[in-house]
Design an enzyme around this catalytic site. Structure first.
Site, mmCIF file in Angstrom:
data_model
loop_
_atom_site.group_PDB
_atom_site.id
_atom_site.type_symbol
_atom_site.label_atom_id
_atom_site.label_comp_id
_atom_site.label_asym_id
_atom_site.label_seq_id
_atom_site.Cartn_x
_atom_site.Cartn_y
_atom_site.Cartn_z
ATOM 1 N N LYS A 1 4.410 0.716 9.540
ATOM 2 C CA LYS A 1 4.544 1.963 8.793
ATOM 3 C C LYS A 1 3.978 3.133 9.589
ATOM 4 O O LYS A 1 4.486 4.239 9.526
ATOM 5 C CB LYS A 1 3.821 1.846 7.451
ATOM 6 C CG LYS A 1 4.710 1.302 6.360
ATOM 7 C CD LYS A 1 4.016 1.334 5.021
ATOM 8 C CE LYS A 1 2.999 0.217 4.899
ATOM 9 N NZ LYS A 1 2.484 0.034 3.544
ATOM 10 N N ARG B 1 5.129 -12.560 9.864
ATOM 11 C CA ARG B 1 5.842 -11.346 9.509
ATOM 12 C C ARG B 1 7.156 -11.268 10.271
ATOM 13 O O ARG B 1 7.343 -11.908 11.300
ATOM 14 C CB ARG B 1 4.980 -10.113 9.740
ATOM 15 C CG ARG B 1 4.556 -9.849 11.148
ATOM 16 C CD ARG B 1 3.325 -8.950 11.193
ATOM 17 N NE ARG B 1 3.617 -7.580 10.747
ATOM 18 C CZ ARG B 1 2.984 -6.996 9.725
ATOM 19 N NH1 ARG B 1 2.064 -7.622 9.061
ATOM 20 N NH2 ARG B 1 3.275 -5.762 9.399
ATOM 21 N N GLU C 1 0.874 -1.164 0.000
ATOM 22 C CA GLU C 1 0.000 0.000 0.000
ATOM 23 C C GLU C 1 0.919 1.224 0.000
ATOM 24 O O GLU C 1 1.796 1.331 0.858
ATOM 25 C CB GLU C 1 -0.881 -0.013 1.256
ATOM 26 C CG GLU C 1 -1.850 1.137 1.252
ATOM 27 C CD GLU C 1 -2.744 1.200 2.484
ATOM 28 O OE1 GLU C 1 -2.738 0.261 3.300
ATOM 29 O OE2 GLU C 1 -3.441 2.223 2.614
HETATM 30 P P1 ATP Z 1 2.729 -2.278 8.144
HETATM 31 O O1 ATP Z 1 1.998 -3.173 9.080
HETATM 32 O O2 ATP Z 1 4.188 -2.138 8.409
HETATM 33 O O3 ATP Z 1 2.065 -0.957 7.965
HETATM 34 P P2 ATP Z 1 1.478 -3.423 5.917
HETATM 35 O O4 ATP Z 1 1.251 -4.867 6.011
HETATM 36 O O5 ATP Z 1 0.321 -2.534 6.140
HETATM 37 O O6 ATP Z 1 2.716 -3.026 6.771
HETATM 38 P P3 ATP Z 1 1.626 -3.343 3.104
HETATM 39 O O7 ATP Z 1 2.090 -2.241 2.248
HETATM 40 O O8 ATP Z 1 0.197 -3.699 3.110
HETATM 41 O O9 ATP Z 1 2.116 -3.006 4.552
HETATM 42 O O10 ATP Z 1 2.513 -4.621 2.865
HETATM 43 C C1 ATP Z 1 2.816 -5.176 1.615
HETATM 44 C C2 ATP Z 1 3.174 -6.606 1.804
HETATM 45 O O11 ATP Z 1 4.282 -6.735 2.681
HETATM 46 C C3 ATP Z 1 2.032 -7.383 2.421
HETATM 47 O O12 ATP Z 1 1.865 -8.590 1.709
HETATM 48 C C4 ATP Z 1 2.472 -7.616 3.827
HETATM 49 O O13 ATP Z 1 1.937 -8.810 4.306
HETATM 50 C C5 ATP Z 1 3.986 -7.656 3.704
HETATM 51 N N1 ATP Z 1 4.615 -7.242 4.958
HETATM 52 C C6 ATP Z 1 4.397 -6.103 5.639
HETATM 53 N N2 ATP Z 1 5.104 -6.093 6.789
HETATM 54 C C7 ATP Z 1 5.797 -7.254 6.836
HETATM 55 C C8 ATP Z 1 6.712 -7.844 7.767
HETATM 56 N N3 ATP Z 1 7.063 -7.220 8.898
HETATM 57 N N4 ATP Z 1 7.218 -9.055 7.474
HETATM 58 C C9 ATP Z 1 6.884 -9.673 6.332
HETATM 59 N N5 ATP Z 1 6.030 -9.181 5.420
HETATM 60 C C10 ATP Z 1 5.489 -7.981 5.654
HETATM 61 MG MG MG Z 2 -1.404 -3.393 4.869
#
Ligand code: ATP
Ligand code: MG
Length: 581
Positions: A290, A280, A47
């Site tokens: 984020k 994760r 995102e």
């Molecule tokens: P955050 O929780 O840090 O805001 P998010 O999951 O909202 O991260 P996205 O931009 O939606 O961020 O993530 C893109 C991809 O990266 C998704 O498939 C998510 O599952 C993966 N991802 C995000 N954070 C992690 C992590 N700490 N370890 C592994 N994969 C991750």
């Molecule tokens: Mg997300």
């Protein structure tokens, strides 16, 4: 200055050949049964509401790595369904980071917003099939009637609306006739489902906000749980890999895909994408969400998303991490279902391993102490030879200037040293690395009693090849010739958070207040041997001080700025050795 050595070579198949994990096993099985056609197709779906962090790197390496390893494809898709938090700046930064990590989406760059039209049409079909309805409960009322883990939810009073009315209202929502929050489109599934995600979840909401790509074309936006499975299906994704928190959403993912006959997909698919969850990455001394990283940036607790202390890819890059080291790290941590905390020392170990064989050694004195070698000729400059990297003889040798005035590290001299201090002391001797043995004859001080200079003598026979070259003294010090050395600014970093698990403390504290106040130490007095300007890349090891990255330099030799990536003390290796003992 040469081109920065970033964006280094792409990972090849060999490099990821070792990758075996439970997801690879699923892929193997699906391929062998021909369930997903002849090749797999994955995607990385960020995102664009912030910069990528090292956790995303795990997901990138997994998704692109699986595609590479299995001769499949991986798309980059921006999940841009929430215009209020998304920006073009983030889109650009994310693309840069994925490429820098060494992965390519070729011509498969997509945006969920590309599908807004199709997603709308599909929603109309859901309404016609009696599987969705326009609900006028407020967000709070929807929450209040959702039920709990032990109690079923209550059906919305709007649930039984007729198809025609639903179609009209949904169309009017799209036309902008209603205010934010006044209506939503909900799936009609089961308010008594044990899985709360299936209790008539919201599919569309009204949001009068400009979108960074579609402008004001839309004032209704699809929810993630609705847009994501369909975007996967539209792109022909076979394995939709996400993190564990989406496990409970999987039945909804499957429901959305199964709600209409497959022929309804714009692209005829012979299979449905399957969602697979993995744990994760959590890293010690780091926050990874984020939202929290954004807070640090907005509150100016760090200098930006790419502050070298940040766990963002851009921060790690600026600090001096290499794509190889990050990929190696992601390989080593593996992929599993169980959430765990990875020691940041492992990440540091990976960059040390990466640079040990490739980074030239350089002599740099961070806090200089002047030495005058009183029996050395006044105007003589000798160019002494030293190895560029003792771990890699192929890197050759270089010449370093030696003269009457030199600098050593302040901490390499003690006036009243404790017993085991093997460096310089009054009347004592030390070897200068790749040069002579010197003896401290006199300590000069200013009126405040601070040491300003050491007067030493040298043993002319003690240099390499000389008659006394084999003479043993206990300590060896690094040094630079005063007249030749270049001035530099050096930044030393510590963990951004002292707490091992800062998230655990966030209930009682603000994220910016948890920051380690000593996480950045700037040294402006450093002196570096002149050979540093001839080094090929930007990475080097300052002898005894750690691995450094030349972050910037002006056209002249002045203006050098070095970041310390890591010190030489490898706490990860040490811990591993003590475990295996
Ligand atoms: P955050 O929780 O840090 O805001 P998010 O999951 O909202 O991260 P996205 O931009 O939606 O961020 O993530 C893109 C991809 O990266 C998704 O498939 C998510 O599952 C993966 N991802 C995000 N954070 C992690 C992590 N700490 N370890 C592994 N994969 C991750
Ligand atoms: Mg997300």
């Amino acid at each position: 200055m040469e081109k920065p050595d970033e964006g280094t070579k792409e990972p090849n198949k060999r490099e990821i050949e070792t990758g075996s994990n439970f997801i690879q096993n699923i892929v193997n099985e699906d391929l062998s049964k021909n369930i997903c056609g002849v090749r797999i197709h994955t995607r990385f779906p960020p995102e664009p509401n912030g910069y990528l962090h090292i956790g995303h790197a795990k997901s990138i390496c997994l998704n692109f790595g699986l595609a590479l390893h299995n001769e499949g494809l991986c798309n980059l898709r921006f999940d841009d369904t929430n215009p209020s938090k998304e920006e073009v700046e983030f889109v650009d930064a994310i693309k840069e980071d994925v490429e820098w990590l060494g992965f390519s989406w070729d011509d498969r760059l997509f945006y969920a917003s590309d599908y807004f039209g199709r997603l709308y049409e599909y929603a109309v079909k859901l309404i016609k099939a009696g599987k969705a309805f326009v609900c006028e409960l407020s967000a709070q009322e929807i929450r209040d009637t959702r039920g709990t883990l032990t109690e079923p939810g209550q059906e919305s009073p709007y649930r039984q609306r007729g198809v025609e009315e639903n179609l009209r209202l949904f169309q009017e929502m799209k036309e902008g006739r209603y205010e934010d929050g006044s209506k939503v489109l909900r799936a009609k599934i089961d308010m008594a489902s044990p899985n709360i995600n299936l209790r008539d979840p919201v599919l569309y909401r009204i949001l009068h906000a400009a979108h960074h790509r579609t402008g004001n074309d839309w004032c209704i936006y699809p929810m993630y749980d609705y847009a994501h499975p369909l975007s996967d299906a539209f792109e022909g994704v076979t394995h939709s890999i996400c993190t564990m928190e989406f496990e409970d959403h999987r039945p909804l993912y499957d429901w959305v895909l199964a709600a209409l006959p497959k022929e309804e997909y714009p692209r005829a698919v012979t299979f449905l994408p399957k969602q697979i969850e993995f744990a994760r990455l959590n890293l010690t001394h780091t926050v990874m969400s984020k939202r929290k990283l954004r807070e640090l940036v907005e509150e100016k607790a760090v200098t930006g998303w790419d502050d070298p202390r940040m766990p963002t890819i851009s921060g790690l890059r600026r600090r001096g991490y290499t794509p190889e080291a990050i990929r190696d790290f992601c390989e080593r941590i593996g992929v599993a279902k169980r959430n765990s905390m990875v020691d940041i020392a492992l990440l540091e170990h990976c960059i040390r391993e990466n640079l040990n064989k490739t980074a030239p050694r350089i002599m740099a004195v961070l806090k200089p102490l002047k030495i005058v070698i009183v029996n050395y000729p006044e105007n003589l400059v000798e160019w002494l030879e030293t190895e560029n990297n003792p771990e890699n003889p192929d890197m050759g040798r270089r010449k370093i200037p030696f003269s009457r005035e030199i600098y050593i590290e302040q901490e390499d001299f003690m006036e009243n040293p404790p017993k085991k201090f093997f460096r310089l002391r009054p009347g004592g001797e030390v070897r200068l690395k790749s040069a002579y043995i010197i003896k401290c004859e006199q300590v000069l001080k200013n009126e405040k009693g601070e040491i300003t200079e050491l007067q030493c003598t040298y043993d002319p026979d003690s240099k390499s090849g000389g008659p006394a070259s084999g003479r043993k003294v206990k300590g060896t010090s690094h040094w630079v010739a005063a007249a030749h050395a270049l001035k530099a600014e050096v930044k030393l970093y510590e963990h951004l958070f002292l707490a091992e698990d800062p998230d655990a403390e966030l209930d009682n504290a603000d994220v910016k207040d948890l920051i380690n106040k000593d996480s950045l130490q700037t040294i402006t007095s450093a002196r570096i041997e002149p050979g540093v300007t001839e080094m090929k890349g930007r990475h080097c090891q300052f002898l005894r001080q750690g691995y450094f990255y030349l972050e910037s330099r002006a056209d002249s030799a002045e203006g050098l700025i070095f970041n310390r990536i890591v010190s030489l003390k490898d706490s990860w290796s040490k811990a591993q050795k003590s475990v295996s003992k």
